[in-house]
Design a protein around this motif. Structure first.
Motif, PDB file in Angstrom:
ATOM      1  N   THR A 123      -6.204   5.469   4.785  1.00  0.00           N
ATOM      2  CA  THR A 123      -5.059   4.915   5.506  1.00  0.00           C
ATOM      3  C   THR A 123      -4.845   5.575   6.853  1.00  0.00           C
ATOM      4  O   THR A 123      -4.240   4.991   7.737  1.00  0.00           O
ATOM      5  CB  THR A 123      -3.769   5.021   4.675  1.00  0.00           C
ATOM      6  OG1 THR A 123      -3.543   6.383   4.340  1.00  0.00           O
ATOM      7  CG2 THR A 123      -3.862   4.182   3.422  1.00  0.00           C
TER       8      THR A 123
ATOM      9  N   THR B  89      -7.426   7.815  -0.736  1.00  0.00           N
ATOM     10  CA  THR B  89      -6.446   6.873  -0.225  1.00  0.00           C
ATOM     11  C   THR B  89      -5.814   7.386   1.057  1.00  0.00           C
ATOM     12  O   THR B  89      -5.646   6.654   2.015  1.00  0.00           O
ATOM     13  CB  THR B  89      -5.350   6.599  -1.281  1.00  0.00           C
ATOM     14  OG1 THR B  89      -5.967   6.130  -2.470  1.00  0.00           O
ATOM     15  CG2 THR B  89      -4.351   5.582  -0.792  1.00  0.00           C
TER      16      THR B  89
ATOM     17  N   LYS C 149       2.160   2.015  -3.458  1.00  0.00           N
ATOM     18  CA  LYS C 149       1.119   2.555  -4.331  1.00  0.00           C
ATOM     19  C   LYS C 149       0.892   4.040  -4.041  1.00  0.00           C
ATOM     20  O   LYS C 149       0.784   4.854  -4.965  1.00  0.00           O
ATOM     21  CB  LYS C 149      -0.185   1.785  -4.148  1.00  0.00           C
ATOM     22  CG  LYS C 149      -0.122   0.348  -4.563  1.00  0.00           C
ATOM     23  CD  LYS C 149      -1.447  -0.318  -4.226  1.00  0.00           C
ATOM     24  CE  LYS C 149      -1.278  -1.783  -3.966  1.00  0.00           C
ATOM     25  NZ  LYS C 149      -2.540  -2.407  -3.524  1.00  0.00           N
ATOM     26  N   GLN C 150       0.829   4.384  -2.764  1.00  0.00           N
ATOM     27  CA  GLN C 150       0.615   5.783  -2.401  1.00  0.00           C
ATOM     28  C   GLN C 150       1.783   6.656  -2.839  1.00  0.00           C
ATOM     29  O   GLN C 150       1.576   7.762  -3.344  1.00  0.00           O
ATOM     30  CB  GLN C 150       0.405   5.905  -0.888  1.00  0.00           C
ATOM     31  CG  GLN C 150      -0.903   5.312  -0.438  1.00  0.00           C
ATOM     32  CD  GLN C 150      -1.050   5.346   1.076  1.00  0.00           C
ATOM     33  OE1 GLN C 150      -0.448   6.173   1.734  1.00  0.00           O
ATOM     34  NE2 GLN C 150      -1.842   4.447   1.604  1.00  0.00           N
TER      35      GLN C 150
ATOM     36  N   GLU D  96       0.818  -1.209   0.000  1.00  0.00           N
ATOM     37  CA  GLU D  96       0.000   0.000   0.000  1.00  0.00           C
ATOM     38  C   GLU D  96       0.857   1.267   0.000  1.00  0.00           C
ATOM     39  O   GLU D  96       0.575   2.222  -0.720  1.00  0.00           O
ATOM     40  CB  GLU D  96      -0.941   0.005   1.207  1.00  0.00           C
ATOM     41  CG  GLU D  96      -1.950   1.115   1.168  1.00  0.00           C
ATOM     42  CD  GLU D  96      -2.864   1.057  -0.052  1.00  0.00           C
ATOM     43  OE1 GLU D  96      -3.253   2.133  -0.539  1.00  0.00           O
ATOM     44  OE2 GLU D  96      -3.191  -0.040  -0.532  1.00  0.00           O
TER      45      GLU D  96
ATOM     46  N   VAL E  67      -8.387  10.104  -6.079  1.00  0.00           N
ATOM     47  CA  VAL E  67      -7.854   8.843  -5.568  1.00  0.00           C
ATOM     48  C   VAL E  67      -6.837   9.116  -4.464  1.00  0.00           C
ATOM     49  O   VAL E  67      -6.836   8.453  -3.425  1.00  0.00           O
ATOM     50  CB  VAL E  67      -7.213   8.019  -6.712  1.00  0.00           C
ATOM     51  CG1 VAL E  67      -6.384   6.878  -6.179  1.00  0.00           C
ATOM     52  CG2 VAL E  67      -8.277   7.527  -7.660  1.00  0.00           C
ATOM     53  N   ARG E  68      -6.000  10.097  -4.678  1.00  0.00           N
ATOM     54  CA  ARG E  68      -4.990  10.455  -3.682  1.00  0.00           C
ATOM     55  C   ARG E  68      -5.651  10.868  -2.377  1.00  0.00           C
ATOM     56  O   ARG E  68      -5.257  10.429  -1.303  1.00  0.00           O
ATOM     57  CB  ARG E  68      -4.124  11.588  -4.221  1.00  0.00           C
ATOM     58  CG  ARG E  68      -3.049  12.056  -3.285  1.00  0.00           C
ATOM     59  CD  ARG E  68      -2.437  13.311  -3.856  1.00  0.00           C
ATOM     60  NE  ARG E  68      -1.058  13.493  -3.515  1.00  0.00           N
ATOM     61  CZ  ARG E  68      -0.338  14.524  -3.889  1.00  0.00           C
ATOM     62  NH1 ARG E  68      -0.867  15.468  -4.649  1.00  0.00           N
ATOM     63  NH2 ARG E  68       0.917  14.636  -3.534  1.00  0.00           N
TER      64      ARG E  68
END
Length: 100
Positions: A98, A94, A27-28, A24, A90-91
């Motif tokens: 998290t 996400t 990806k971030q 994860e 998306v950023r």
């Protein structure tokens, strides 16, 4: 082969062999880096491309002139706008997911 092709092939082979651990956090970081470094480069190229196409339209006629003057630049701008918006959304989602 060129140096770029060699580097690309080695990176792809490493990914296939599992050398890159995509978790994860990876990806971030990718999304963050792409938004901060990749998108400005893509936007600069797209703006130059659109400006060049519009300049060429001055010497065109008919449909080609309309395509080069309006259609291509508007399509490029729309795709970049939608792409930037989706990546930013998306950023944000996400980051919120998290930290929760």
């Amino acid at each position: 082969m060129s140096t770029w092709t060699d580097m690309r092939d080695k990176a792809l082979e490493a990914m296939k062999e599992g050398a890159i651990d995509v978790v994860e956090e990876t990806k971030q970081e990718f999304i963050d880096n792409f938004i901060e470094a990749g998108m400005p480069a893509i936007k600069a190229y797209a703006e130059l491309f659109s400006a060049t196409v519009q300049e060429q339209a001055k010497n065109e006629t008919g449909w080609v002139k309309i395509r080069d003057m309006l259609v291509i630049p508007l399509a490029v701008k729309a795709v970049l706008g939608v792409g930037s918006g989706v990546l930013s959304m998306v950023r944000g989602k996400t980051s919120k997911a998290t930290t929760a």
